[in-house]
Design a protein around this motif. Structure first.
Motif, PDB file in Angstrom:
ATOM      1  N   ASP A 111      -8.283  -1.811 -15.715  1.00 54.67           N
ATOM      2  CA  ASP A 111      -8.417  -2.315 -14.342  1.00 54.67           C
ATOM      3  C   ASP A 111      -7.148  -3.015 -13.863  1.00 54.67           C
ATOM      4  OD1 ASP A 111     -10.939  -1.336 -13.959  1.00 54.67           O
ATOM      5  OD2 ASP A 111     -11.969  -3.218 -14.428  1.00 54.67           O
ATOM      6  N   VAL A 112      -6.352  -3.531 -14.800  1.00 52.20           N
ATOM      7  CA  VAL A 112      -5.093  -4.175 -14.406  1.00 52.20           C
ATOM      8  C   VAL A 112      -4.167  -3.155 -13.771  1.00 52.20           C
ATOM      9  CG1 VAL A 112      -3.025  -5.336 -15.271  1.00 52.20           C
ATOM     10  CG2 VAL A 112      -5.278  -5.990 -16.144  1.00 52.20           C
ATOM     11  N   LEU A 113      -4.031  -2.002 -14.418  1.00 50.98           N
ATOM     12  CA  LEU A 113      -3.154  -0.961 -13.880  1.00 50.98           C
ATOM     13  C   LEU A 113      -3.698  -0.429 -12.553  1.00 50.98           C
ATOM     14  CD1 LEU A 113      -0.519   0.473 -14.649  1.00 50.98           C
ATOM     15  CD2 LEU A 113      -1.891   2.258 -15.734  1.00 50.98           C
ATOM     16  N   ARG A 114      -5.008  -0.274 -12.446  1.00 51.64           N
ATOM     17  CA  ARG A 114      -5.606   0.210 -11.195  1.00 51.64           C
ATOM     18  C   ARG A 114      -5.329  -0.768 -10.056  1.00 51.64           C
ATOM     19  NH1 ARG A 114     -10.303   1.022 -14.601  1.00 51.64           N
ATOM     20  NH2 ARG A 114     -10.352   3.179 -15.343  1.00 51.64           N
ATOM     21  N   LEU A 115      -5.496  -2.045 -10.321  1.00 50.01           N
ATOM     22  CA  LEU A 115      -5.261  -3.037  -9.274  1.00 50.01           C
ATOM     23  C   LEU A 115      -3.785  -3.076  -8.893  1.00 50.01           C
ATOM     24  CD1 LEU A 115      -6.902  -5.327  -7.697  1.00 50.01           C
ATOM     25  CD2 LEU A 115      -5.560  -6.865  -9.120  1.00 50.01           C
ATOM     26  N   ALA A 116      -2.908  -2.933  -9.885  1.00 41.66           N
ATOM     27  CA  ALA A 116      -1.474  -2.933  -9.601  1.00 41.66           C
ATOM     28  C   ALA A 116      -1.103  -1.785  -8.666  1.00 41.66           C
ATOM     29  CB  ALA A 116      -0.682  -2.842 -10.901  1.00 41.66           C
ATOM     30  N   TRP A 117      -1.658  -0.604  -8.918  1.00 37.84           N
ATOM     31  CA  TRP A 117      -1.354   0.530  -8.039  1.00 37.84           C
ATOM     32  C   TRP A 117      -2.000   0.368  -6.671  1.00 37.84           C
ATOM     33  CZ3 TRP A 117       2.441   3.789  -8.150  1.00 37.84           C
ATOM     34  CH2 TRP A 117       3.106   3.990  -9.357  1.00 37.84           C
ATOM     35  N   GLY A 118      -3.150  -0.275  -6.625  1.00 37.80           N
ATOM     36  CA  GLY A 118      -3.741  -0.579  -5.330  1.00 37.80           C
ATOM     37  C   GLY A 118      -2.869  -1.530  -4.535  1.00 37.80           C
ATOM     38  N   ALA A 119      -2.323  -2.544  -5.211  1.00 38.01           N
ATOM     39  CA  ALA A 119      -1.432  -3.494  -4.546  1.00 38.01           C
ATOM     40  C   ALA A 119      -0.160  -2.805  -4.071  1.00 38.01           C
ATOM     41  CB  ALA A 119      -1.097  -4.645  -5.490  1.00 38.01           C
ATOM     42  N   MET A 120       0.363  -1.905  -4.901  1.00 33.79           N
ATOM     43  CA  MET A 120       1.541  -1.143  -4.494  1.00 33.79           C
ATOM     44  C   MET A 120       1.258  -0.327  -3.244  1.00 33.79           C
ATOM     45  SD  MET A 120       3.050   2.298  -6.028  1.00 33.79           S
ATOM     46  CE  MET A 120       1.733   3.023  -5.068  1.00 33.79           C
ATOM     47  N   THR A 121       0.081   0.306  -3.205  1.00 34.58           N
ATOM     48  CA  THR A 121      -0.288   1.117  -2.046  1.00 34.58           C
ATOM     49  C   THR A 121      -0.404   0.259  -0.793  1.00 34.58           C
ATOM     50  OG1 THR A 121      -1.482   2.665  -3.481  1.00 34.58           O
ATOM     51  CG2 THR A 121      -2.016   2.716  -1.137  1.00 34.58           C
ATOM     52  N   ALA A 122      -1.024  -0.917  -0.933  1.00 33.97           N
ATOM     53  CA  ALA A 122      -1.158  -1.817   0.211  1.00 33.97           C
ATOM     54  C   ALA A 122       0.212  -2.255   0.730  1.00 33.97           C
ATOM     55  CB  ALA A 122      -1.991  -3.038  -0.189  1.00 33.97           C
ATOM     56  N   TYR A 123       1.122  -2.520  -0.173  1.00 30.50           N
ATOM     57  CA  TYR A 123       2.467  -2.947   0.216  1.00 30.50           C
ATOM     58  C   TYR A 123       3.221  -1.810   0.913  1.00 30.50           C
ATOM     59  CZ  TYR A 123       7.126  -5.087  -0.274  1.00 30.50           C
ATOM     60  OH  TYR A 123       8.372  -5.621  -0.040  1.00 30.50           O
ATOM     61  N   VAL A 124       3.186  -0.631   0.315  1.00 30.03           N
ATOM     62  CA  VAL A 124       3.887   0.529   0.876  1.00 30.03           C
ATOM     63  C   VAL A 124       3.349   0.854   2.268  1.00 30.03           C
ATOM     64  CG1 VAL A 124       4.140   3.038   0.620  1.00 30.03           C
ATOM     65  CG2 VAL A 124       4.640   1.530  -1.304  1.00 30.03           C
ATOM     66  N   ASP A 125       2.033   0.852   2.414  1.00 32.62           N
ATOM     67  CA  ASP A 125       1.445   1.132   3.728  1.00 32.62           C
ATOM     68  C   ASP A 125       1.813   0.041   4.734  1.00 32.62           C
ATOM     69  OD1 ASP A 125       0.310   3.502   2.928  1.00 32.62           O
ATOM     70  OD2 ASP A 125      -1.727   2.704   2.717  1.00 32.62           O
ATOM     71  N   GLY A 126       1.770  -1.206   4.288  1.00 33.52           N
ATOM     72  CA  GLY A 126       2.064  -2.312   5.186  1.00 33.52           C
ATOM     73  C   GLY A 126       3.497  -2.342   5.677  1.00 33.52           C
ATOM     74  N   GLN A 127       4.411  -1.847   4.855  1.00 35.63           N
ATOM     75  CA  GLN A 127       5.827  -1.847   5.214  1.00 35.63           C
ATOM     76  C   GLN A 127       6.273  -0.525   5.857  1.00 35.63           C
ATOM     77  OE1 GLN A 127       7.826  -4.492   4.940  1.00 35.63           O
ATOM     78  NE2 GLN A 127       6.266  -5.764   3.975  1.00 35.63           N
ATOM     79  N   GLY A 128       5.383   0.442   5.967  1.00 36.80           N
ATOM     80  CA  GLY A 128       5.760   1.735   6.538  1.00 36.80           C
ATOM     81  C   GLY A 128       6.772   2.490   5.694  1.00 36.80           C
TER      82      GLY A 128
END
Length: 243
Positions: A111-128
């Protein structure tokens, strides 16, 4: 700033020097066997993401992002020290370099790796962001251990010619030039670093050579993911975690 929270874990951006120091200490345990904190000049210009266990307050994962307005700024990146990235200077959209990704060596919860990739996705989407890139590392410097993994990269995952990094570092393993055999896919996947496997599942591509980094005791390949080309099903999965 909280990027994402799921179950017992939460991902947030570092809020100050103490958070960055905690990330550097975790990197030291992961990369340098705890001998010292892992620090470099890029820490001061990056956004740092911390994944913490909400029950214990323990830092279990960290990584950092360097934001670039376009390929014209790619010479500022960490990877540009080791690869000739001049072809990527023509990339017109926003980029982010993800680096120093590590998980606490004592923590094995997927779940740590899953959450990390979710956070990465949120950041990438948020920054365009339109291109995510970084250096994906293999432990150790003996390329023979990873021959099937490198053969897989040559056969299926080399960067498009218009973006392909050229050799810059003095010590490299030119696997695309040297390997001539078909890969054993099962063995290749077993030897592929988890971070790189995830990049490849998103349609990522790699350089045609690995840099031999004896200071960090790794072999690493430049890896890029064009966000627009991530398979739709994979995007849905990532955004479901990020959402």
């Amino acid at each position: 700033m909280i990027l994402l929270s799921r179950g017992r874990y939460a991902a947030r951006l570092a809020a100050g020097p103490a958070d960055v120091a905690a990330a550097q200490a975790l990197r030291g345990r992961a990369f340098l066997a705890g001998a010292r904190s892992d620090t470099d000049a890029f820490d001061a210009i990056c956004d740092h993401v911390l994944v913490e266990d909400l029950r214990s307050g323990r830092l279990v994962c960290c990584f950092r992002f360097l934001r670039l307005g376009s390929g014209a700024e790619i010479g500022r990146s960490y990877a540009a020290q080791y690869y000739d990235l001049s072809r990527l200077e023509a990339f017109g959209g926003p980029m982010v370099e993800m680096g120093r990704f590590c998980v606490d060596p004592e923590v094995h919860d997927p779940d740590v790796l899953r959450l990390a990739w979710g956070a990465m996705t949120a950041y990438v989407d948020g920054q365009g962001v339109e291109l995510l890139f970084g250096c994906a590392s293999f432990a150790g410097t003996d390329a023979r251990v990873y021959s099937d993994a490198f053969a897989m990269l040559k056969a299926r995952h080399l960067a498009p010619a218009r973006w392909l990094p050229r050799v810059k570092a003095g010590d490299v393993y030119p696997f695309a030039q040297r390997l001539r055999r078909k890969p054993d896919t099962r063995k290749g996947l077993l030897r592929m670093p988890p971070l790189l496997r995830t990049y490849l599942l998103m349609g990522g591509w790699v350089s045609d050579h690995a840099v031999v980094d004896r200071q960090m005791n790794t072999l690493h390949v430049f890896t890029g993911v064009e966000i627009a080309l991530i398979p739709a099903a994979r995007k849905r999965l990532l955004r479901a975690v990020a959402g």
